[in-house]
Design a protein around this motif. Structure first.
Motif, short mmCIF file in Angstrom:
data_model
loop_
_atom_site.label_atom_id
_atom_site.label_comp_id
_atom_site.label_asym_id
_atom_site.label_seq_id
_atom_site.Cartn_x
_atom_site.Cartn_y
_atom_site.Cartn_z
N CYS A 169 0.86 -1.12 0.03
CA CYS A 169 -0.10 -0.12 0.06
C CYS A 169 0.81 1.22 0.02
CB CYS A 169 -0.90 -0.03 1.24
SG CYS A 169 -1.89 1.40 1.47
N THR A 170 0.51 2.33 -1.02
CA THR A 170 1.58 3.44 -1.07
C THR A 170 1.25 4.44 0.00
OG1 THR A 170 0.04 4.38 -2.61
CG2 THR A 170 2.03 3.00 -3.62
N VAL A 171 0.04 3.99 0.85
CA VAL A 171 0.01 5.17 1.86
C VAL A 171 0.77 4.59 3.33
CG1 VAL A 171 -1.93 5.97 3.41
CG2 VAL A 171 -2.41 5.68 1.04
N CYS A 172 0.57 3.41 3.61
CA CYS A 172 1.14 2.98 4.68
C CYS A 172 2.60 2.34 4.33
CB CYS A 172 0.19 1.75 5.68
SG CYS A 172 -0.06 0.29 4.81
N LEU A 173 2.84 1.94 3.11
CA LEU A 173 4.06 1.34 2.77
C LEU A 173 4.24 -0.08 3.28
CD1 LEU A 173 6.58 4.37 3.17
CD2 LEU A 173 5.12 3.54 1.17
N ASP A 174 3.00 -0.95 3.76
CA ASP A 174 3.07 -2.15 4.12
C ASP A 174 2.30 -3.00 3.08
OD1 ASP A 174 3.71 -4.32 5.48
OD2 ASP A 174 3.07 -3.49 7.71
N THR A 175 2.26 -4.35 3.39
CA THR A 175 1.64 -5.34 2.73
C THR A 175 0.19 -4.97 2.71
OG1 THR A 175 3.20 -6.87 3.01
CG2 THR A 175 1.09 -7.51 2.06
N LEU A 176 -0.53 -5.02 1.64
CA LEU A 176 -2.03 -4.76 1.81
C LEU A 176 -2.83 -5.49 2.59
CD1 LEU A 176 -2.42 -4.30 -2.20
CD2 LEU A 176 -2.60 -2.35 -0.73
N THR A 177 -3.73 -4.79 3.32
CA THR A 177 -4.64 -5.54 4.08
C THR A 177 -5.93 -5.14 3.99
OG1 THR A 177 -2.93 -5.28 6.06
CG2 THR A 177 -5.13 -5.83 6.65
N ASP A 178 -6.88 -6.26 3.73
CA ASP A 178 -8.27 -5.81 3.05
C ASP A 178 -8.11 -5.20 1.90
OD1 ASP A 178 -9.49 -7.34 5.03
OD2 ASP A 178 -9.64 -5.42 6.59
N PRO A 179 -7.36 -5.26 0.99
CA PRO A 179 -7.27 -4.45 -0.36
C PRO A 179 -8.42 -4.10 -0.99
CG PRO A 179 -6.63 -6.62 -0.86
CD PRO A 179 -6.95 -6.75 0.64
N VAL A 180 -8.66 -2.80 -1.22
CA VAL A 180 -9.62 -2.29 -2.27
C VAL A 180 -9.05 -1.68 -3.40
CG1 VAL A 180 -11.12 -2.10 -0.47
CG2 VAL A 180 -9.68 0.01 -0.78
N SER A 181 -9.51 -1.83 -4.60
CA SER A 181 -9.26 -1.35 -5.72
C SER A 181 -10.01 -0.04 -6.23
CB SER A 181 -9.01 -2.19 -6.86
OG SER A 181 -8.16 -3.16 -6.34
N LEU A 182 -9.50 0.95 -6.74
CA LEU A 182 -9.99 2.12 -7.27
C LEU A 182 -10.01 2.11 -8.99
CD1 LEU A 182 -8.91 5.05 -5.39
CD2 LEU A 182 -10.72 3.84 -4.76
N HIS A 183 -11.23 2.73 -9.36
CA HIS A 183 -11.40 2.73 -10.91
C HIS A 183 -10.10 2.88 -11.69
CE1 HIS A 183 -15.45 2.00 -10.13
NE2 HIS A 183 -15.81 3.12 -9.75
N CYS A 184 -9.13 3.76 -11.19
CA CYS A 184 -7.81 4.17 -11.78
C CYS A 184 -6.72 3.08 -11.81
CB CYS A 184 -7.39 5.58 -11.11
SG CYS A 184 -7.00 5.21 -9.17
N GLY A 185 -7.19 1.93 -11.20
CA GLY A 185 -6.41 0.81 -11.20
C GLY A 185 -5.53 0.61 -10.00
N HIS A 186 -5.41 1.56 -8.96
CA HIS A 186 -4.57 1.47 -7.87
C HIS A 186 -5.36 0.81 -6.93
CE1 HIS A 186 -2.73 4.96 -10.04
NE2 HIS A 186 -1.82 3.93 -10.02
N SER A 187 -4.50 0.03 -6.04
CA SER A 187 -5.10 -0.44 -4.53
C SER A 187 -4.47 -0.18 -3.47
CB SER A 187 -4.86 -2.16 -4.72
OG SER A 187 -5.22 -2.49 -5.95
N PHE A 188 -5.25 0.03 -2.44
CA PHE A 188 -4.89 0.27 -1.00
C PHE A 188 -5.54 -0.43 0.07
CE2 PHE A 188 -5.35 3.73 -4.05
CZ PHE A 188 -3.85 4.32 -3.95
N CYS A 189 -4.94 -0.45 1.20
CA CYS A 189 -5.72 -1.01 2.35
C CYS A 189 -6.83 -0.37 2.78
CB CYS A 189 -4.79 -0.94 3.63
SG CYS A 189 -3.06 -1.64 3.61
#
Length: 235
Positions: free
Chosen positions: A15-35
């Protein structure tokens, strides 16, 4: 049948926000994923709803649903060969007078660049998508600027790119077509250069006048000294 071995980088599932492995990943329409938690907190603290990575803005806040497939892939990889995430590059937390990274959550790192396209500043870690990703390489990066809001159109959430001479106002491209039709306009950079030239001429004129005044003052003092000496001589 043996499962095929996957060779992937840990960064692909971070996750580019917390810089850790994605937890409960969600994806946006632009193609990027975050916790899920990271993205929810990020939007709760922001005035606009946008992607923390590419800054794509959503008119309405999307309903976040967990990416089941991505979640299963991450679970499977964490049980096998994925190594601990690499330590982030050495960098300093933002101090007094430093420009903060807009993508950091919690205690923020010092920004190393500001993006005129995203209208945001990034630390070394969060700047990487602009340096490595093809989608962001065309963005214009400048030295860290703590006054990015002054370069941002609050009405249309776009960067200020034009200057309306008619209204003496900095505007974005949406302003051009919605409220400044048939007005006299130039690119903002051209107007900035013109203003800089005018300022240099004004400063040069002020300097010339000060030099002339100083010269006149010296001459007046010299005459007064001569008159004083002449008066003493007569006595």
């Amino acid at each position: 049948m043996a499962e095929a071995q996957l060779f992937v980088s840990q960064d692909e599932f971070s996750c580019t926000v917390c810089l850790d492995t994605l937890t409960d990943p969600v994806s946006l329409h632009c193609g990027h994923s975050f916790c899920l938690k990271c993205l929810t907190n990020y939007w709760d603290q922001s005035q606009v709803c946008s992607c923390p990575q590419c800054r794509h803005t959503f008119m309405l806040r999307p309903e976040l649903k967990r990416n089941t497939l991505l979640n299963e892939v991450i679970k499977k990889l964490t049980k096998t060969t994925i190594s601990p995430p690499p330590a982030p590059p050495s960098q300093n937390y933002a101090g007094l007078g430093d420009v903060q990274c807009d993508a950091c959550t919690g205690k923020k790192f010092r920004a190393v660049k500001s993006c005129l396209t995203c209208m945001a500043s990034y630390c070394q870690t969060h700047l990487q998508p602009h340096l490595e990703g093809d989608a962001l390489k065309h963005h214009k990066l400048i030295d860290p600027d703590g006054n990015m809001k002054e370069k941002f159109c609050e009405k249309h959430h776009k960067s200020l790119e034009m200057f309306c001479k008619t209204d003496d106002l900095c505007i974005c491209m949406m302003c051009v077509v919605t409220g400044h039709k048939n007005h006299e306009m130039v690119e903002l950079e051209m107007e900035r250069e013109e203003k800089q030239k005018q300022l240099e001429v004004t400063l040069s004129d002020i300097k010339r006048r000060l030099e002339e005044r100083e010269k006149t003052l010296k001459e007046t003092r010299r005459v007064m000294e001569e008159m004083k000496v002449s008066g003493i001589g007569r006595q």
